[in-house]
Design an enzyme around this catalytic site. Structure first.
Site, PDB file in Angstrom:
ATOM      1  N   ASP A  96       0.785  -1.227   0.171  1.00 18.62           N
ATOM      2  CA  ASP A  96       0.110  -0.079  -0.081  1.00 18.62           C
ATOM      3  C   ASP A  96       0.913   1.309  -0.083  1.00 18.62           C
ATOM      4  O   ASP A  96       2.243   1.209  -0.069  1.00 18.62           O
ATOM      5  CB  ASP A  96      -1.100  -0.084   1.204  1.00 18.62           C
ATOM      6  CG  ASP A  96      -0.116   0.133   2.659  1.00 18.62           C
ATOM      7  OD1 ASP A  96       0.773   0.358   2.657  1.00 18.62           O
ATOM      8  OD2 ASP A  96      -0.896  -0.040   3.291  1.00 18.62           O
ATOM      9  N   SER A  97       0.257   2.356  -0.138  1.00 20.16           N
ATOM     10  CA  SER A  97       1.048   3.576  -0.041  1.00 20.16           C
ATOM     11  C   SER A  97       1.259   4.267   1.053  1.00 20.16           C
ATOM     12  O   SER A  97       2.021   5.322   1.147  1.00 20.16           O
ATOM     13  CB  SER A  97       0.418   4.642  -1.399  1.00 20.16           C
ATOM     14  OG  SER A  97      -0.797   5.118  -0.521  1.00 20.16           O
ATOM     15  N   GLY A  98       0.789   4.020   2.186  1.00 16.34           N
ATOM     16  CA  GLY A  98       0.953   4.540   3.388  1.00 16.34           C
ATOM     17  C   GLY A  98      -0.133   5.547   3.597  1.00 16.34           C
ATOM     18  O   GLY A  98      -0.232   5.934   4.818  1.00 16.34           O
ATOM     19  N   GLY A  99      -1.046   5.827   2.892  1.00 16.25           N
ATOM     20  CA  GLY A  99      -1.881   6.835   2.946  1.00 16.25           C
ATOM     21  C   GLY A  99      -2.838   6.514   3.920  1.00 16.25           C
ATOM     22  O   GLY A  99      -2.961   7.372   5.097  1.00 16.25           O
ATOM     23  N   PHE A 100      -3.408   5.097   3.986  1.00 19.12           N
ATOM     24  CA  PHE A 100      -4.234   4.850   4.861  1.00 19.12           C
ATOM     25  C   PHE A 100      -3.871   5.017   6.545  1.00 19.12           C
ATOM     26  O   PHE A 100      -4.261   5.655   7.346  1.00 19.12           O
ATOM     27  CB  PHE A 100      -4.708   3.359   4.772  1.00 19.12           C
ATOM     28  CG  PHE A 100      -5.665   3.045   5.857  1.00 19.12           C
ATOM     29  CD1 PHE A 100      -7.330   3.371   5.349  1.00 19.12           C
ATOM     30  CD2 PHE A 100      -5.452   2.619   7.178  1.00 19.12           C
ATOM     31  CE1 PHE A 100      -8.079   3.040   6.291  1.00 19.12           C
ATOM     32  CE2 PHE A 100      -6.380   2.175   7.899  1.00 19.12           C
ATOM     33  CZ  PHE A 100      -7.865   2.563   7.345  1.00 19.12           C
ATOM     34  N   ASP A 150      -3.022   8.073  -1.590  1.00 16.87           N
ATOM     35  CA  ASP A 150      -4.332   8.878  -1.441  1.00 16.87           C
ATOM     36  C   ASP A 150      -4.381   9.314   0.027  1.00 16.87           C
ATOM     37  O   ASP A 150      -3.850   8.995   0.908  1.00 16.87           O
ATOM     38  CB  ASP A 150      -5.286   7.519  -1.767  1.00 16.87           C
ATOM     39  CG  ASP A 150      -5.422   6.565  -0.678  1.00 16.87           C
ATOM     40  OD1 ASP A 150      -4.342   6.183  -0.147  1.00 16.87           O
ATOM     41  OD2 ASP A 150      -6.399   5.935  -0.333  1.00 16.87           O
ATOM     42  N   GLN A 192     -11.819   6.928  -4.251  1.00 13.80           N
ATOM     43  CA  GLN A 192     -12.312   7.474  -3.155  1.00 13.80           C
ATOM     44  C   GLN A 192     -13.717   8.093  -3.260  1.00 13.80           C
ATOM     45  O   GLN A 192     -14.322   7.715  -4.332  1.00 13.80           O
ATOM     46  CB  GLN A 192     -11.308   8.399  -2.420  1.00 13.80           C
ATOM     47  CG  GLN A 192     -10.037   8.016  -2.020  1.00 13.80           C
ATOM     48  CD  GLN A 192     -10.271   7.211  -0.500  1.00 13.80           C
ATOM     49  OE1 GLN A 192     -11.219   6.990   0.157  1.00 13.80           O
ATOM     50  NE2 GLN A 192      -8.978   6.352  -0.368  1.00 13.80           N
ATOM     51  N   GLY A 219     -11.192   3.541   0.853  1.00 13.80           N
ATOM     52  CA  GLY A 219     -12.368   4.296   1.738  1.00 13.80           C
ATOM     53  C   GLY A 219     -13.449   3.502   2.267  1.00 13.80           C
ATOM     54  O   GLY A 219     -14.326   4.114   3.046  1.00 13.80           O
ATOM     55  N   ASP A 270      -7.827  -7.615   0.586  1.00 17.75           N
ATOM     56  CA  ASP A 270      -6.705  -7.918   1.933  1.00 17.75           C
ATOM     57  C   ASP A 270      -7.501  -7.431   2.948  1.00 17.75           C
ATOM     58  O   ASP A 270      -8.510  -6.667   3.176  1.00 17.75           O
ATOM     59  CB  ASP A 270      -5.421  -6.962   1.806  1.00 17.75           C
ATOM     60  CG  ASP A 270      -5.811  -5.563   2.274  1.00 17.75           C
ATOM     61  OD1 ASP A 270      -6.596  -4.684   1.527  1.00 17.75           O
ATOM     62  OD2 ASP A 270      -5.317  -5.087   3.237  1.00 17.75           O
ATOM     63  N   CYS A 308     -10.062 -28.890   6.991  1.00 16.20           N
ATOM     64  CA  CYS A 308      -9.054 -28.095   6.678  1.00 16.20           C
ATOM     65  C   CYS A 308      -7.371 -28.929   6.832  1.00 16.20           C
ATOM     66  O   CYS A 308      -7.359 -29.813   7.431  1.00 16.20           O
ATOM     67  CB  CYS A 308      -8.828 -27.160   7.773  1.00 16.20           C
ATOM     68  SG  CYS A 308      -7.391 -25.746   7.786  1.00 16.20           S
ATOM     69  N   CYS A 310      -4.481 -27.634   7.351  1.00 15.50           N
ATOM     70  CA  CYS A 310      -3.380 -27.016   7.972  1.00 15.50           C
ATOM     71  C   CYS A 310      -2.965 -27.829   8.871  1.00 15.50           C
ATOM     72  O   CYS A 310      -3.519 -28.791   9.442  1.00 15.50           O
ATOM     73  CB  CYS A 310      -3.819 -25.474   8.497  1.00 15.50           C
ATOM     74  SG  CYS A 310      -4.518 -25.474  10.003  1.00 15.50           S
ATOM     75  N   CYS A 313      -4.966 -28.352  12.096  1.00 14.96           N
ATOM     76  CA  CYS A 313      -6.039 -29.296  11.921  1.00 14.96           C
ATOM     77  C   CYS A 313      -5.691 -30.730  11.678  1.00 14.96           C
ATOM     78  O   CYS A 313      -6.149 -31.590  12.182  1.00 14.96           O
ATOM     79  CB  CYS A 313      -6.993 -28.817  10.926  1.00 14.96           C
ATOM     80  SG  CYS A 313      -7.830 -27.124  11.369  1.00 14.96           S
ATOM     81  N   HIS A 339      -4.227 -21.585  10.754  1.00 16.80           N
ATOM     82  CA  HIS A 339      -5.361 -22.078  10.350  1.00 16.80           C
ATOM     83  C   HIS A 339      -6.337 -21.095   9.659  1.00 16.80           C
ATOM     84  O   HIS A 339      -7.095 -21.449   8.620  1.00 16.80           O
ATOM     85  CB  HIS A 339      -6.315 -22.646  11.611  1.00 16.80           C
ATOM     86  CG  HIS A 339      -7.904 -23.035  11.441  1.00 16.80           C
ATOM     87  ND1 HIS A 339      -8.008 -24.039  10.496  1.00 16.80           N
ATOM     88  CD2 HIS A 339      -8.946 -22.182  11.275  1.00 16.80           C
ATOM     89  CE1 HIS A 339      -9.462 -23.953  10.277  1.00 16.80           C
ATOM     90  NE2 HIS A 339     -10.000 -22.963  10.778  1.00 16.80           N
TER      91      HIS A 339
HETATM   92 ZN   LIG Z   1      -6.859 -25.478   9.762  1.00 18.99          ZN
END
Ligand SMILES: [Zn+2]
Length: 391
Positions: A96-100, A150, A192, A219, A270, A308, A310, A313, A339
């Protein structure tokens, strides 16, 4: 396949609303979409190794410019070979750009048309981010996809303030593009405009006419309701029409949120939710969320989710996890995080498969039924949690 600079992409309609199946080819590998990106705020998806992320079949991860630029600094990471080598992740990375974070974390901000001056949340030192510096930092980090700088604004602010921040974001978008630092790095623009349909349409028009490699919806996930988010996504989808570029919804990624957004044409997500809630003992399963701190799991020999794959699990019981959380053993955080990331990425693979074989509605109904009731996608107004954009 259409090539726009450093990435190539292809998206095909699925017949499910505006949902599409696609792939994005980056210098560090392919991303099949729709896809979720685990968040590695400080060059680490908390408690997971790159090997864990590969086992979880992560395709692309996210790094946070604001945090990495303050510590260890972008220049240091560049000297050490760039972010991929520094954190030993050889797959695609989006930064990301750091704006947030400048607008959500830093103290004593001062915004002017050129950029933002702020004091670090770590040590109070003074820093400045401009579109040019945000692009320079991301070029030093060497991510595959960089984001334009932004200005975030609370959608609940007066319309004039939302419009003002949006206009500045548009000017900064042009400067971000002009400052792009390396030919092998894609740059996405950010739409935005709060939850105001007219502003959102204006922002889509301004950002989509620029030669960005992809379009992000910013946003959101900052305190608006689910219906406001859905309505905004619909406005954006209508305004974007058949724009062929990748579409990324920033900061959204709870189980119940994926389906509506995918139906509105979103390709990338994300969110820190899977990793952040894992550290509190909350794990996600097909049957809904479980809180491993609940005493009923202390005698439960079953895995978190029998379907699952993982490590948590395959090898451990809910009872063991419940014990680790009570004993505050570090392994608790790691196994629960592993998990949730594994389950979330598997959900996105199932979502993609369901778009291909016509079972999207069925999958959606099953997941949403188990997450609708108490699920809150948003920080801010809904649950007073910190925003979901960095972990
Ligand atoms: Zn799992």
């Amino acid at each position: 396949m259409s090539t726009s600079g450093p990435i190539a992409h292809t998206f095909k309609p699925t017949g499910v609303g505006r949902a599409r199946l696609g792939r994005i080819d980056t210098a560090h590998g392919v991303v099949e979409t729709p896809e979720f990106m685990p968040v590695g705020t400080q060059a680490s998806v908390k408690s997971l190794t790159p090997g864990d992320l590969h086992d979880a079949r992560a395709q692309m991860i996210l790094g946070n410019t604001y945090h990495l630029n303050l510590r260890p600094t972008a220049e240091r990471i560049a000297r050490l070979g760039g972010l991929h080598r520094f954190m030993a992740w050889d797959g695609p990375i989006l930064t990301d750009s750091g704006g947030f974070q400048v607008f959500s974390l830093a103290d004593l901000r001062r915004v002017d048309d050129d950029g933002v001056t702020f004091t670090s949340h770590l040590d109070g030192s003074t820093h400045r981010l401009t579109p040019e510096r945000a692009m320079e930092v991301q070029a030093l980090l060497g991510s595959d996809i960089a984001m334009a700088f932004d200005q975030l604004v609370d959608p609940a602010q007066p319309r004039a303030e939302v419009a003002d921040a949006m206009d500045r974001t548009h000017r900064w978008a042009e400067r971000s593009l002009a400052a792009r630092g390396r030919p092998d790095q894609a740059v996405f623009g950010i739409i935005q405009g709060g939850v105001d349909p007219e502003l959102r349409r204006a922002s889509v028009a301004a950002i989509s006419e620029l030669p960005f490699d992809g379009i992000a919806v910013g946003g959101l996930s900052v305190g608006e309701s689910k219906s406001e988010m859905s309505a905004t996504l619909e406005v954006v989808a209508d305004a974007l029409g058949d724009d062929p570029r990748p579409r990324y919804l920033m900061g959204v990624g709870s189980p119940a949120d994926f389906f509506a957004a995918v139906e509105h044409g979103i390709d990338l997500f994300d969110c820190v939710l899977p990793t952040r809630v894992a550290r509190t003992g909350q794990v996600w399963t097909d049957a809904g969320r479980l809180n491993l701190r609940n005493s009923r799991f202390q005698d439960d020999p079953e895995p978190i989710d029998p379907s699952c794959a993982c490590d948590a699990c395959r090898n451990h019981s809910r009872a063991y996890l419940a014990h680790l959380f009570r004993a505050r053993e570090l392994l608790a955080y790691r196994l629960a995080t592993l998990h949730n990331v594994t389950w979330t990425l598997a959900l996105l693979r199932r979502l993609r498969a369901s778009l291909a074989d016509g079972t999207f509605a069925e999958l959606r109904e099953g997941i949403e039924a188990n997450y609708r009731r108490t699920d809150v996608s948003i920080g801010g107004a809904h649950d007073a949690a910190p925003p979901l954009h960095d972990d």
